[in-house]
Design a protein around this motif. Structure first.
Motif, PDB file in Angstrom:
ATOM      1  N   SER A  17      -0.703  -1.964   3.009  1.00 49.32           N
ATOM      2  CA  SER A  17       0.215  -2.280   1.823  1.00 49.32           C
ATOM      3  C   SER A  17       0.593  -4.019   1.939  1.00 49.32           C
ATOM      4  O   SER A  17       1.073  -4.446   0.823  1.00 49.32           O
ATOM      5  CB  SER A  17       1.401  -1.589   2.194  1.00 49.32           C
ATOM      6  OG  SER A  17       1.943  -2.022   3.296  1.00 49.32           O
ATOM      7  N   ARG A  18       0.579  -4.558   3.169  1.00 50.27           N
ATOM      8  CA  ARG A  18       0.871  -5.955   3.110  1.00 50.27           C
ATOM      9  C   ARG A  18      -0.288  -6.717   2.258  1.00 50.27           C
ATOM     10  O   ARG A  18       0.105  -7.679   1.555  1.00 50.27           O
ATOM     11  CB  ARG A  18       0.904  -6.428   4.571  1.00 50.27           C
ATOM     12  CG  ARG A  18       2.353  -6.319   5.147  1.00 50.27           C
ATOM     13  CD  ARG A  18       2.342  -6.779   6.564  1.00 50.27           C
ATOM     14  NE  ARG A  18       2.593  -8.091   6.298  1.00 50.27           N
ATOM     15  CZ  ARG A  18       2.670  -8.940   7.330  1.00 50.27           C
ATOM     16  NH1 ARG A  18       2.078  -8.593   8.537  1.00 50.27           N
ATOM     17  NH2 ARG A  18       2.780 -10.292   7.382  1.00 50.27           N
ATOM     18  N   ARG A  19      -1.409  -6.176   2.457  1.00 54.44           N
ATOM     19  CA  ARG A  19      -2.563  -6.968   1.944  1.00 54.44           C
ATOM     20  C   ARG A  19      -2.272  -6.642   0.240  1.00 54.44           C
ATOM     21  O   ARG A  19      -2.524  -7.733  -0.502  1.00 54.44           O
ATOM     22  CB  ARG A  19      -3.809  -6.261   2.312  1.00 54.44           C
ATOM     23  CG  ARG A  19      -4.967  -6.957   1.813  1.00 54.44           C
ATOM     24  CD  ARG A  19      -6.171  -6.575   2.431  1.00 54.44           C
ATOM     25  NE  ARG A  19      -7.412  -6.819   1.839  1.00 54.44           N
ATOM     26  CZ  ARG A  19      -8.492  -6.180   1.811  1.00 54.44           C
ATOM     27  NH1 ARG A  19      -8.601  -5.087   2.520  1.00 54.44           N
ATOM     28  NH2 ARG A  19      -9.605  -6.805   1.029  1.00 54.44           N
ATOM     29  N   ALA A  20      -1.749  -5.727  -0.051  1.00 56.72           N
ATOM     30  CA  ALA A  20      -1.893  -5.307  -1.575  1.00 56.72           C
ATOM     31  C   ALA A  20      -0.487  -6.011  -2.270  1.00 56.72           C
ATOM     32  O   ALA A  20      -0.670  -6.632  -3.414  1.00 56.72           O
ATOM     33  CB  ALA A  20      -1.460  -3.791  -1.951  1.00 56.72           C
TER      34      ALA A  20
ATOM     35  N   ARG B 298       0.512  -9.341  -1.208  1.00 61.19           N
ATOM     36  CA  ARG B 298       0.062 -10.457  -1.179  1.00 61.19           C
ATOM     37  C   ARG B 298      -1.125 -10.729  -2.204  1.00 61.19           C
ATOM     38  O   ARG B 298      -0.831 -11.942  -2.716  1.00 61.19           O
ATOM     39  CB  ARG B 298      -0.632 -10.733   0.233  1.00 61.19           C
ATOM     40  CG  ARG B 298       0.293 -10.917   1.540  1.00 61.19           C
ATOM     41  CD  ARG B 298      -0.502 -11.295   2.606  1.00 61.19           C
ATOM     42  NE  ARG B 298       0.124 -11.747   3.769  1.00 61.19           N
ATOM     43  CZ  ARG B 298       0.046 -11.787   4.706  1.00 61.19           C
ATOM     44  NH1 ARG B 298      -1.168 -11.634   5.403  1.00 61.19           N
ATOM     45  NH2 ARG B 298       0.877 -12.020   5.879  1.00 61.19           N
ATOM     46  N   GLN B 299      -1.646  -9.700  -2.687  1.00 60.59           N
ATOM     47  CA  GLN B 299      -2.840  -9.822  -3.865  1.00 60.59           C
ATOM     48  C   GLN B 299      -2.054  -9.933  -4.960  1.00 60.59           C
ATOM     49  O   GLN B 299      -2.487 -10.546  -5.981  1.00 60.59           O
ATOM     50  CB  GLN B 299      -3.805  -8.905  -3.604  1.00 60.59           C
ATOM     51  CG  GLN B 299      -4.655  -9.094  -2.702  1.00 60.59           C
ATOM     52  CD  GLN B 299      -5.766  -7.981  -2.760  1.00 60.59           C
ATOM     53  OE1 GLN B 299      -5.771  -6.720  -3.586  1.00 60.59           O
ATOM     54  NE2 GLN B 299      -6.688  -8.133  -1.852  1.00 60.59           N
ATOM     55  N   HIS B 300      -0.649  -9.415  -5.389  1.00 64.73           N
ATOM     56  CA  HIS B 300       0.130  -9.335  -6.299  1.00 64.73           C
ATOM     57  C   HIS B 300       0.740 -10.546  -6.562  1.00 64.73           C
ATOM     58  O   HIS B 300       1.540 -11.193  -6.337  1.00 64.73           O
ATOM     59  CB  HIS B 300       0.953  -8.237  -6.797  1.00 64.73           C
ATOM     60  CG  HIS B 300      -0.183  -7.043  -7.098  1.00 64.73           C
ATOM     61  ND1 HIS B 300      -0.893  -6.162  -5.872  1.00 64.73           N
ATOM     62  CD2 HIS B 300      -0.426  -6.397  -8.113  1.00 64.73           C
ATOM     63  CE1 HIS B 300      -1.509  -5.321  -6.495  1.00 64.73           C
ATOM     64  NE2 HIS B 300      -1.232  -5.457  -7.828  1.00 64.73           N
TER      65      HIS B 300
END
Length: 136
Positions: free
Chosen positions: A129-132, A134-136
């Motif tokens: 969820s942190r990765r998702a 950061r990508q937005h």
């Protein structure tokens, strides 16, 4: 040395095993519920309604394994140094060996694996969820 008779030794060992197993089972259920609440929020809400049932199941599980030596599946006795009492780990019979093996699998390995899997899944979910985010 142990100062009391065999009945007190058995009671002492029974209480130690019961509360120890209850503690580990409680931690196992807690980690599983936390995992469900974090990783599967739609399913995590219903567990709060079943808290009393979960506590009853924990105590029944621990009581079943703690009472087994009282029913002659395994035994309680003095520890090797003789200052306290616990499960008689030096099993001489097949039944005692099977009891110790069942304790190892169902009261130690399985709970520990469930705890590790629950927290690993929580960490994985947080990482994804942190990765998702950061990508937005």
């Amino acid at each position: 040395r142990w100062l009391f008779d065999q009945a007190v030794c058995t009671l002492y060992a029974f209480c130690g095993v019961l509360f120890g197993l209850c503690s580990l089972a409680s931690l196992t259920v807690l980690s599983t519920v936390c995992c469900l609440k974090v990783c599967y929020p739609a399913h995590g809400r219903c567990w709060a309604l079943h808290a009393a049932r979960l506590l009853l199941a924990i105590w029944a599980y621990a009581l079943a394994f703690a009472a087994a030596p009282l029913a002659r599946w395994g035994s309680y006795g003095p520890e090797p140094y003789g200052t306290a009492c616990c499960i008689a780990w030096q099993a001489s019979s097949r039944e005692a060996t099977l009891y110790i093996l069942a304790l190892l699998i169902f009261c130690y390995l399985l709970p520990c694996l469930l705890i590790l899997a629950s927290y690993a899944l929580i960490l994985w979910t947080v990482w994804v969820s942190r990765r998702a985010v950061r990508q937005h």
